[in-house]
Design a protein around this motif. Sequence first.
Motif, PDB file in Angstrom:
ATOM      1  N   ALA A 252      87.859  40.647  63.483  1.00 36.42           N
ATOM      2  CA  ALA A 252      86.452  40.243  63.395  1.00 36.42           C
ATOM      3  C   ALA A 252      85.737  40.953  62.257  1.00 36.42           C
ATOM      4  O   ALA A 252      84.913  40.347  61.563  1.00 36.42           O
ATOM      5  CB  ALA A 252      85.741  40.514  64.720  1.00 36.42           C
ATOM      6  N   ASP A 253      86.030  42.247  62.047  1.00 34.07           N
ATOM      7  CA  ASP A 253      85.434  42.981  60.923  1.00 34.07           C
ATOM      8  C   ASP A 253      85.741  42.268  59.614  1.00 34.07           C
ATOM      9  O   ASP A 253      84.846  42.055  58.776  1.00 34.07           O
ATOM     10  CB  ASP A 253      86.008  44.407  60.841  1.00 34.07           C
ATOM     11  CG  ASP A 253      85.581  45.306  61.981  1.00 34.07           C
ATOM     12  OD1 ASP A 253      84.551  45.973  61.845  1.00 34.07           O
ATOM     13  OD2 ASP A 253      86.297  45.352  62.993  1.00 34.07           O
ATOM     14  N   LYS A 254      87.007  41.929  59.441  1.00 33.25           N
ATOM     15  CA  LYS A 254      87.450  41.325  58.181  1.00 33.25           C
ATOM     16  C   LYS A 254      86.870  39.927  57.990  1.00 33.25           C
ATOM     17  O   LYS A 254      86.410  39.574  56.899  1.00 33.25           O
ATOM     18  CB  LYS A 254      88.971  41.270  58.139  1.00 33.25           C
ATOM     19  CG  LYS A 254      89.626  42.641  58.135  1.00 33.25           C
ATOM     20  CD  LYS A 254      91.143  42.516  58.196  1.00 33.25           C
ATOM     21  CE  LYS A 254      91.821  43.871  58.243  1.00 33.25           C
ATOM     22  NZ  LYS A 254      93.303  43.751  58.344  1.00 33.25           N
TER      23      LYS A 254
ATOM     24  N   LYS B 277      74.887  33.960  61.087  1.00 32.66           N
ATOM     25  CA  LYS B 277      75.999  33.032  60.836  1.00 32.66           C
ATOM     26  C   LYS B 277      77.331  33.565  61.347  1.00 32.66           C
ATOM     27  O   LYS B 277      78.190  32.789  61.790  1.00 32.66           O
ATOM     28  CB  LYS B 277      76.079  32.755  59.331  1.00 32.66           C
ATOM     29  CG  LYS B 277      77.188  31.833  58.886  1.00 32.66           C
ATOM     30  CD  LYS B 277      77.136  31.647  57.374  1.00 32.66           C
ATOM     31  CE  LYS B 277      78.208  30.678  56.892  1.00 32.66           C
ATOM     32  NZ  LYS B 277      78.128  30.473  55.414  1.00 32.66           N
ATOM     33  N   VAL B 278      77.537  34.877  61.285  1.00 33.86           N
ATOM     34  CA  VAL B 278      78.843  35.433  61.652  1.00 33.86           C
ATOM     35  C   VAL B 278      78.979  35.715  63.142  1.00 33.86           C
ATOM     36  O   VAL B 278      80.086  36.017  63.613  1.00 33.86           O
ATOM     37  CB  VAL B 278      79.147  36.726  60.865  1.00 33.86           C
ATOM     38  CG1 VAL B 278      79.171  36.440  59.374  1.00 33.86           C
ATOM     39  CG2 VAL B 278      78.151  37.841  61.180  1.00 33.86           C
ATOM     40  N   VAL B 279      77.906  35.599  63.900  1.00 34.40           N
ATOM     41  CA  VAL B 279      77.958  35.933  65.325  1.00 34.40           C
ATOM     42  C   VAL B 279      78.991  35.108  66.090  1.00 34.40           C
ATOM     43  O   VAL B 279      79.784  35.681  66.866  1.00 34.40           O
ATOM     44  CB  VAL B 279      76.555  35.828  65.961  1.00 34.40           C
ATOM     45  CG1 VAL B 279      76.640  35.876  67.485  1.00 34.40           C
ATOM     46  CG2 VAL B 279      75.668  36.959  65.454  1.00 34.40           C
ATOM     47  N   PRO B 280      79.061  33.779  65.932  1.00 33.64           N
ATOM     48  CA  PRO B 280      80.072  33.023  66.676  1.00 33.64           C
ATOM     49  C   PRO B 280      81.504  33.478  66.395  1.00 33.64           C
ATOM     50  O   PRO B 280      82.320  33.570  67.318  1.00 33.64           O
ATOM     51  CB  PRO B 280      79.844  31.577  66.212  1.00 33.64           C
ATOM     52  CG  PRO B 280      78.413  31.538  65.783  1.00 33.64           C
ATOM     53  CD  PRO B 280      78.160  32.877  65.171  1.00 33.64           C
TER      54      PRO B 280
ATOM     55  N   ILE C   4      86.376  36.135  68.666  1.00 32.27           N
ATOM     56  CA  ILE C   4      87.465  37.117  68.648  1.00 32.27           C
ATOM     57  C   ILE C   4      87.256  38.158  69.739  1.00 32.27           C
ATOM     58  O   ILE C   4      88.210  38.580  70.420  1.00 32.27           O
ATOM     59  CB  ILE C   4      87.565  37.769  67.252  1.00 32.27           C
ATOM     60  CG1 ILE C   4      87.911  36.700  66.204  1.00 32.27           C
ATOM     61  CG2 ILE C   4      88.611  38.887  67.239  1.00 32.27           C
ATOM     62  CD1 ILE C   4      87.810  37.171  64.766  1.00 32.27           C
ATOM     63  N   TYR C   5      86.016  38.567  69.948  1.00 32.76           N
ATOM     64  CA  TYR C   5      85.673  39.552  70.983  1.00 32.76           C
ATOM     65  C   TYR C   5      86.123  39.092  72.363  1.00 32.76           C
ATOM     66  O   TYR C   5      86.602  39.891  73.176  1.00 32.76           O
ATOM     67  CB  TYR C   5      84.162  39.761  70.953  1.00 32.76           C
ATOM     68  CG  TYR C   5      83.596  40.788  71.900  1.00 32.76           C
ATOM     69  CD1 TYR C   5      83.820  42.151  71.702  1.00 32.76           C
ATOM     70  CD2 TYR C   5      82.775  40.411  72.965  1.00 32.76           C
ATOM     71  CE1 TYR C   5      83.261  43.103  72.545  1.00 32.76           C
ATOM     72  CE2 TYR C   5      82.208  41.353  73.808  1.00 32.76           C
ATOM     73  CZ  TYR C   5      82.469  42.697  73.594  1.00 32.76           C
ATOM     74  OH  TYR C   5      81.896  43.641  74.429  1.00 32.76           O
TER      75      TYR C   5
ATOM     76  N   VAL D 191      71.737  42.677  63.873  1.00 33.77           N
ATOM     77  CA  VAL D 191      71.906  41.701  64.946  1.00 33.77           C
ATOM     78  C   VAL D 191      72.848  42.296  65.988  1.00 33.77           C
ATOM     79  O   VAL D 191      73.878  42.890  65.647  1.00 33.77           O
ATOM     80  CB  VAL D 191      72.480  40.379  64.413  1.00 33.77           C
ATOM     81  CG1 VAL D 191      72.790  39.419  65.562  1.00 33.77           C
ATOM     82  CG2 VAL D 191      71.516  39.728  63.436  1.00 33.77           C
ATOM     83  N   ILE D 192      72.489  42.160  67.261  1.00 33.66           N
ATOM     84  CA  ILE D 192      73.359  42.559  68.362  1.00 33.66           C
ATOM     85  C   ILE D 192      73.985  41.281  68.915  1.00 33.66           C
ATOM     86  O   ILE D 192      73.339  40.536  69.666  1.00 33.66           O
ATOM     87  CB  ILE D 192      72.576  43.310  69.459  1.00 33.66           C
ATOM     88  CG1 ILE D 192      71.772  44.466  68.854  1.00 33.66           C
ATOM     89  CG2 ILE D 192      73.529  43.828  70.538  1.00 33.66           C
ATOM     90  CD1 ILE D 192      70.865  45.173  69.843  1.00 33.66           C
ATOM     91  N   PRO D 193      75.231  40.972  68.546  1.00 27.79           N
ATOM     92  CA  PRO D 193      75.804  39.668  68.906  1.00 27.79           C
ATOM     93  C   PRO D 193      75.828  39.359  70.399  1.00 27.79           C
ATOM     94  O   PRO D 193      75.559  38.219  70.805  1.00 27.79           O
ATOM     95  CB  PRO D 193      77.233  39.762  68.334  1.00 27.79           C
ATOM     96  CG  PRO D 193      77.105  40.680  67.164  1.00 27.79           C
ATOM     97  CD  PRO D 193      76.129  41.719  67.630  1.00 27.79           C
ATOM     98  N   VAL D 194      76.144  40.345  71.235  1.00 30.53           N
ATOM     99  CA  VAL D 194      76.311  40.080  72.666  1.00 30.53           C
ATOM    100  C   VAL D 194      75.003  39.678  73.336  1.00 30.53           C
ATOM    101  O   VAL D 194      74.985  38.837  74.238  1.00 30.53           O
ATOM    102  CB  VAL D 194      76.940  41.313  73.363  1.00 30.53           C
ATOM    103  CG1 VAL D 194      76.872  41.179  74.880  1.00 30.53           C
ATOM    104  CG2 VAL D 194      78.392  41.466  72.912  1.00 30.53           C
TER     105      VAL D 194
END
Length: 259
Positions: free
Chosen positions: A43-45, A15-18, A23-24, A118-121
């Motif tokens: 993004a951390d926060k 859920k948090v990947v997008p 932000i990345y 999870v590896i978002p990239v």
Amino acid sequence: MFEKELEVALEAAIKVVPTILEIYNSNNLGVEIKDDNSPVTKADKAADKLIREHLSKYFPSYALLTEESVDDKSRLANDYVWIVDPIDGTKEYVAHSGEFTVNIGLAYKHEPVLGVIVIPVTGEVYYALKGKGSFYQKDGKITKIHVNSRVNELTTLVSRFHSNDDEQAMIRKHSDRIKHQRVVGASIKGCIIAKGEAEMSYRFSSNTKEWDTCAMQAIVEQAGGLILKFDGEPIRYNREDVYNRGGYLICNRKENFLI
């Protein structure tokens, strides 16, 4: 046991990947330096808040220990503790290496019983459930993974930002068996070992904390590998002192516990 917890942890991590990637890919990471001299970003926060909300919605009685939240020591009286790093490898995130992860682990009575990384990239997902094994998911395909059995011609994974002289000295000490080094960021190291693509990784510094290792330890152990402190004991969780003092070694099998 813990099938529902695994389902919810996977939902939270994905859920948090997008948000993390938005932000990345922006020009404003909002980098700040924390009291321990480590970086934190917007993004951390944001990811921390979303994950905490999702986990608490389904398991309100479970304690939470996360990198970006105040540590409520009441968790010490709780058998069930979610241990979360919303972005493991923030230095990698800031450097745009792509080698950062979302880590969600669950400790039950001090033992890691599930882990999600999870590896978002890349969209890769690693997860494990105690007694059920470890799994790798990419593009909708799920594969059960296991460490390899190699005991010679070993590959060790080293950090881009945290490798030190002690680590290199240990690698030289065992150069008869450790023949290759590969630079890998964050807890991706444990995932690669769990997948059978490398055999070991040292961490000599004492600056990692429970949220850096909990999910990774579940994945490595359920794939047949080991994460051990240098006294040969596994890391325990939901401790008053969250630092993994003294470091640890990830290895595919006991024969490669080289110290």
